[in-house]
Structure formats: structure tokens, C-alpha cells
Enzyme design. Structure first.
Site, PDB file in Angstrom:
ATOM      1  N   SER A 111       6.823  -3.178  -0.208  1.00 55.85           N
ATOM      2  CA  SER A 111       5.776  -4.160   0.071  1.00 55.85           C
ATOM      3  C   SER A 111       4.568  -3.965  -0.851  1.00 55.85           C
ATOM      4  O   SER A 111       4.707  -4.044  -2.069  1.00 55.85           O
ATOM      5  CB  SER A 111       5.392  -4.078   1.548  1.00 55.85           C
ATOM      6  N   ASP A 212      12.489 -12.213   5.945  1.00 52.70           N
ATOM      7  CA  ASP A 212      11.326 -11.326   5.899  1.00 52.70           C
ATOM      8  C   ASP A 212      10.160 -12.079   6.525  1.00 52.70           C
ATOM      9  O   ASP A 212       9.787 -13.153   6.062  1.00 52.70           O
ATOM     10  CB  ASP A 212      11.021 -10.967   4.439  1.00 52.70           C
ATOM     11  N   HIS A 242      11.577  -7.020   6.952  1.00 54.30           N
ATOM     12  CA  HIS A 242      10.656  -6.562   5.922  1.00 54.30           C
ATOM     13  C   HIS A 242      10.761  -5.061   5.620  1.00 54.30           C
ATOM     14  O   HIS A 242      10.853  -4.658   4.469  1.00 54.30           O
ATOM     15  CB  HIS A 242       9.221  -6.900   6.316  1.00 54.30           C
TER      16      HIS A 242
END
Length: 269
Positions: A111, A212, A242
Site C-alpha cells: 500500500s 480491494d 487489500h
């Protein structure tokens, strides 16, 4: 003005869960060369989300540096006291340590941690063998992000984004609240990074979850459109959300990233 949400209670996290990790290389397992891997967690997260991956890499003989970003792993309010620049500096420091002690270095991130790896690749790609990013965030389709510069002045936090994980029982131990000053700084950092993505010329392996709920398709579009790397591959994960590093596809990420690391570091001989 009524403020509907000011943040969840600031319960401290278990220090053992959020502790950084540092291990030395074992050249006997990596063809006689010392290979380092920088492992970076994401926004409102901490090393807990990356520890299984870091442990897998260490078990393969790689030196691992997994720093805890400033403002993370304590209370969400602490994150509002730091900026994107602080996180970039932390990653630079971890990279410097690995580069001084090893023959080649790769960076991996989840991320915002993936964005920080891309920032490192844009700035110091000639020193880096390659990067692996999982659900990397560099852009968003959310329109409310434009309100962050004003909203951060009146609301310290909003509902959190932690634990977007498909696998039952998994927990990344992230903050229950999204700190808005920190989020505003992060998105400003993303805007600068998007402009610099053409400077990324080193090998990039990009894992993206098909579903996600945190990072949308705009980040994938930006990477596909703007990276200059001739060794770029996007692989879609069909059974994870995610935080894929703790999800059903984690073993695949671990195995395929190890193959990538072996290949790109050998190419630098």
C-alpha cells in the site's frame, strides 16, 4: 459546526506486534552473495502486516530491514504529528543500512509502503536492484481527498481502513482511525510521486488484488501508464483483499517475490 467523528479511543498497541525487524544476510543460502531486502508497511499499519513476509525472506537467507514508520505502532493521534517526508527519510535510512552491508538490495512494500518503495526507486534506482509492491497506492478516484487540506483543520480523524482482509481471523493490528493531517500529507506525496514515476526504470513486480476496498484501480492505471521500467509485471490476486500479505494469497506473494529477488539481484553481478 457538528463534528460527527473525532476518532476512536487511542488504545496503545502491543510493542511485540509492532516491533521493527533487522536480520543479517546468510550468503550460504544466496549463492555466496549478501542480498538485502527492505520491507515496508503501509499507512496506519505497522510491521505486523508484513512480518510473515519478512520472516519468509529472512528464512531464505536475505538480510531484512523492516522499519516502523514514525507516528505508527503507537496511537493514531501520533500519526498526525509526522509527514510524508518523515516516512521517506525513514525508508532512505533503512536502505542506506542495507546498501552498506550487502551486495545488492531490493525493496518490497504494501500500500503506502509500496508507494515509498516507488519513491526510493525514482530517487535512487541506480542503487537498487528492483522492487516488489503489493496493492501500491499512488492515486485515488475518491473526490473527498480534495477536501483534506481544509477538513484536517477541523476533524483530526475519520473511520479507519484497517483489516481489509478476506481470510477469517487475520488481523493487521492497524489504527482504528485515519489521521487526517497525515492523510493529507500522504496524498500530497502521492501527487509528487505520480509526476516522478517515469523516473522508475528498474525491475518492478506489482501484485494487485482483484477486490480491494482501500486502493482503487487508479493506482494500477498510473503505474501501467507512467513507469519507464522495461521489466514491469502486474499480477492479479484473486483470493485476497487489500492486506494481501496476511490473506489467502500470501504464500504466492512470498514465493513469487523470492523468485523475482533472485533473478534481479543475479542480473547485477
Amino acid at each position: 459546526m457538528k463534528i460527527p467523528f473525532r476518532g476512536a479511543p487511542a488504545a496503545p498497541l502491543d510493542p511485540a506486534l509492532v516491533a521493527p525487524m533487522s536480520t543479517a544476510a546468510d550468503p550460504a543460502r544466496t549463492g555466496g552473495r549478501r542480498i538485502g531486502v527492505l520491507v515496508q508497511h503501509g499507512f496506519t499499519g505497522n510491521p505486523a502486516s508484513m512480518r510473515p513476509w519478512a520472516q519468509d525472506l529472512a528464512g531464505r537467507g536475505y538480510a531484512v530491514e523492516m522499519p516502523l514508520l514514525p507516528g505508527h505502532g503507537t496511537r493514531w493521534q501520533d500519526c498526525n504529528q509526522v509527514t510524508w517526508g518523515d516516512w521517506v527519510a525513514t525508508v532512505d535510512g533503512a536502505f542506506d543500512k542495507l546498501a552498506a552491508e550487502n551486495d545488492a538490495v531490493v525493496a518490497v512494500g504494501l500500500s503506502m509502503g509500496g508507494a515509498l518503495c516507488l519513491r526510493l526507486a525514482a530517487d535512487r534506482g541506480d542503487e537498487l536492484a528492483g522492487i516488489v509492491v503489493v496493492n501500491a497506492a499512488v492515486d485515488t478516484l475518491r473526490k473527498d481527498v480534495k477536501l483534506l487540506p481544509a477538513l484536517k483543520r477541523v476533524v483530526p480523524g475519520m473511520p479507519g481502513i484497517a483489516n481489509d482482509i478476506k481470510k477469517p481471523g487475520a488481523d493487521e493490528h492497524g489504527y482504528p482511525t485515519t489521521p487526517l493531517k497525515a492523510a493529507a500529507s500522504m496524498f500530497a506525496g502521492y501527487a509528487e510521486l505520480r509526476r516522478d514515476l517515469p523516473r522508475v526504470t528498474i525491475p518492478v513486480l506489482f501484485f494487485r488484488s482483484a477486490e480491494d476496498h482501500v486502493v482503487d484501480i487508479s493506482s494500477s492505471r498510473a503505474l501501467n501508464a507512467r513507469l519507464s521500467s522495461k521489466d514491469f509485471e502486474e499480477r492479479v490476486l484473486q483470493n485476497s483483499y487489500h492486506v494481501a500479505t496476511l490473506d489467502h494469497d500470501a504464500p504466492r506473494i512470498f514465493a513469487e517475490s523470492a523468485e523475482f529477488i533472485e533473478r534481479v539481484t543475479a542480473a547485477r553481478d
